[in-house]
Design an enzyme around this catalytic site. Structure first.
Site, PDB file in Angstrom:
ATOM      1  N   CYS A 165      -4.726   2.288  -3.709  1.00 52.50           N
ATOM      2  CA  CYS A 165      -3.502   2.854  -3.112  1.00 52.50           C
ATOM      3  C   CYS A 165      -2.332   1.894  -3.254  1.00 52.50           C
ATOM      4  O   CYS A 165      -1.503   1.747  -2.341  1.00 52.50           O
ATOM      5  CB  CYS A 165      -3.725   3.197  -1.643  1.00 52.50           C
ATOM      6  SG  CYS A 165      -4.998   4.437  -1.370  1.00 52.50           S
ATOM      7  N   GLN A 192      -4.288  -5.628   6.959  1.00 53.56           N
ATOM      8  CA  GLN A 192      -5.219  -6.555   6.311  1.00 53.56           C
ATOM      9  C   GLN A 192      -5.169  -7.959   6.918  1.00 53.56           C
ATOM     10  O   GLN A 192      -5.803  -8.869   6.393  1.00 53.56           O
ATOM     11  CB  GLN A 192      -4.916  -6.639   4.808  1.00 53.56           C
ATOM     12  CG  GLN A 192      -5.085  -5.341   4.050  1.00 53.56           C
ATOM     13  CD  GLN A 192      -6.522  -4.848   4.034  1.00 53.56           C
ATOM     14  OE1 GLN A 192      -7.464  -5.586   4.329  1.00 53.56           O
ATOM     15  NE2 GLN A 192      -6.711  -3.580   3.690  1.00 53.56           N
ATOM     16  N   ASP A 201       3.324  -4.284   7.973  1.00 56.74           N
ATOM     17  CA  ASP A 201       1.998  -3.679   7.853  1.00 56.74           C
ATOM     18  C   ASP A 201       0.982  -4.803   7.961  1.00 56.74           C
ATOM     19  O   ASP A 201       0.799  -5.585   7.033  1.00 56.74           O
ATOM     20  CB  ASP A 201       1.886  -2.956   6.507  1.00 56.74           C
ATOM     21  CG  ASP A 201       0.485  -2.437   6.218  1.00 56.74           C
ATOM     22  OD1 ASP A 201      -0.425  -2.659   7.045  1.00 56.74           O
ATOM     23  OD2 ASP A 201       0.280  -1.838   5.139  1.00 56.74           O
ATOM     24  N   HIS A 234       0.871  -1.175   0.000  1.00 57.08           N
ATOM     25  CA  HIS A 234       0.000   0.000   0.000  1.00 57.08           C
ATOM     26  C   HIS A 234       0.909   1.227   0.000  1.00 57.08           C
ATOM     27  O   HIS A 234       2.023   1.198   0.517  1.00 57.08           O
ATOM     28  CB  HIS A 234      -0.860  -0.038   1.260  1.00 57.08           C
ATOM     29  CG  HIS A 234      -1.930   1.004   1.362  1.00 57.08           C
ATOM     30  ND1 HIS A 234      -1.654   2.322   1.661  1.00 57.08           N
ATOM     31  CD2 HIS A 234      -3.273   0.919   1.234  1.00 57.08           C
ATOM     32  CE1 HIS A 234      -2.783   3.001   1.724  1.00 57.08           C
ATOM     33  NE2 HIS A 234      -3.782   2.188   1.457  1.00 57.08           N
ATOM     34  N   LYS A 246     -10.205  -1.548  10.212  1.00 59.85           N
ATOM     35  CA  LYS A 246     -10.118  -2.747   9.375  1.00 59.85           C
ATOM     36  C   LYS A 246     -10.286  -4.030  10.198  1.00 59.85           C
ATOM     37  O   LYS A 246     -10.169  -5.133   9.661  1.00 59.85           O
ATOM     38  CB  LYS A 246      -8.791  -2.765   8.621  1.00 59.85           C
ATOM     39  CG  LYS A 246      -8.659  -1.602   7.638  1.00 59.85           C
ATOM     40  CD  LYS A 246      -7.380  -1.697   6.831  1.00 59.85           C
ATOM     41  CE  LYS A 246      -7.121  -0.429   6.030  1.00 59.85           C
ATOM     42  NZ  LYS A 246      -8.108  -0.193   4.971  1.00 59.85           N
TER      43      LYS A 246
END
Length: 417
Positions: A375, A214, A211, A134, A237
């Site tokens: 993104c 997700q 990251d 991202h 999220k």
């Protein structure tokens, strides 16, 4: 919530915890398939938010009065809950931020900006970022490289969007300082072997950044089991509030960061000419925090653990396999990372139909998906596909909704071609 998530009665009871799912959109029941962008909040989270603002609202850390002390205790208990949620140990610390984007910016800024001690990144050093990222885990590193004189290198995925540990080896060198990676590519649904990649980079002496935006709603991540110095994720999220997130990681690594925000509550003392920062985590939490958001985020973590992330992972992966197979069977449809079976995201392109048009026609049938570059423009350009249509699943989605998606895409393609 003991029944399998695919069990009709169990899933119906679970869905009843999410008020917005009862909505009708354009005359049809809402099929909310945009969970990679933002998930819905259950009653437990809504109650935590309302409870703080209605009955416990006070500023934290600064007051001797009872409401302030009560709010401080709740805020710090939320921190402890979230440390447990990500499997943090005694060597780890957890900092509240506004979300994954701020968390990653805090790391990139903090390692490339001179403060009381020299910045980690110096001219000639190297930063490695995966090609799945991202923009929030790419652009801050571009700026960090420019600010420090370091070199940015990209670990490219193969033609199918996979990352390989062997491809990381030639990029690692004596000047490698940072390796940044996603736990799940938001644009393709690819789940890289991040455990092995992080370990390989750490063995070469790099600080590692994951990251997990997700991933945390779908799989249990244990910081103690990972070679991970910094872990970032967002509340919205994982069925929590917007505007709240986490940067967790090894205390020794977090102590190297120059703060991003200066002001109240992040200092030990201040004179006219200088200041000494407070200890972690407060030194990285300048200003009044989002206390209600922290409590809501902790409630979301408890909710996910109550349902069971192994059950959620199995359920969302089954929905992804169902959707990928059904969409790939449609004429002229290409599913990205079709091989991936362990994530909750399916992204596709269709010959002769623009994703925005597909998304608009699906919305007319009450089906909410995301369209565009997500993104992640460099990844989609690398895969040669440009904008996509993306459906993403959560614990409350059903196989009936997947069938609606496949049928809706089929009908949209007949209209558009």
């Amino acid at each position: 919530m003991g029944e399998p998530l695919h069990h009709d009665a169990g899933l119906a009871a679970l869905r009843a915890q999410f008020p917005q799912l009862a909505e009708n959109v354009n005359g049809a029941p809402l099929a909310y398939l945009d969970n990679a962008a933002t998930t819905q909040m259950p009653l437990a989270v809504l109650g935590a938010l309302r409870g703080f603002d209605a009955q416990a609202r006070a500023n934290i850390h600064r007051g001797v009065h009872t409401p302030s002390q009560r709010a401080t205790e709740a805020f710090e208990q939320a921190r402890a809950t979230l440390k447990h949620f990500v499997g943090a140990g005694s060597e780890h610390e957890l900092v509240f931020t506004s979300g994954t984007t701020e968390s990653l910016n805090l790391v990139a800024h903090g390692l490339s900006t001179p403060g009381a001690t020299p910045a980690l990144l110096q001219p000639g050093d190297e930063i490695i970022v995966s090609g799945l990222e991202h923009h929030a885990n790419l652009v801050p590193w571009q700026r960090a490289a420019r600010r420090s004189g370091a070199r940015l290198r990209i670990l490219k995925p193969d033609a199918q969007g996979r990352l390989h540990v062997a491809d990381l080896t030639p990029l690692l060198g004596p000047r490698t300082r940072i390796f940044a990676l996603t736990a799940c590519a938001n644009a393709s649904g690819e789940r890289p072997p991040y455990e092995g990649l992080l370990a390989h980079a750490a063995a070469a002496g790099a600080l590692t950044v994951l990251d997990a935006a997700q991933a945390v709603a779908h799989e249990a991540i244990a910081l103690q089991a990972l070679q991970c110095d910094f872990l970032a994720f967002s509340g919205h999220k994982m069925h929590g509030p917007m505007g709240i997130g986490v940067l967790a990681g090894r205390r020794a690594a977090l102590e190297r960061l120059e703060p991003l925000r200066y002001g109240g509550d992040m200092v030990a003392w201040v004179s006219d000419g200088e200041a000494e920062f407070a200890e972690l985590p407060m030194r990285l939490e300048g200003g009044t925090p989002n206390v209600a958001g922290a409590l809501g985020l902790a409630a979301a973590a408890e909710f996910l653990d109550q349902v069971g992330r192994e059950r959620i992972s199995a359920h969302s992966a089954a929905l992804r396999r169902h959707a990928a197979a059904g969409l790939a069977a449609l004429p002229g449809v290409k599913v990205l990372s079709e091989h991936s079976s362990a994530t909750a995201i399916v992204s596709f392109v269709a010959e002769g139909a623009h994703p925005h048009d597909i998304g608009t026609l699906l919305d007319a049938r009450g089906i909410a998906v995301r369209t565009g570059l997500h993104c992640a423009q460099p990844l989609l350009e690398h895969l040669g596909c440009g904008p996509t249509t993306r459906a993403s699943f959560a614990l409350y989605n059903t196989h009936a909704e997947v069938e609606r998606l496949i049928d809706g895409v089929a009908q949209a393609l007949r209209q558009l071609r």
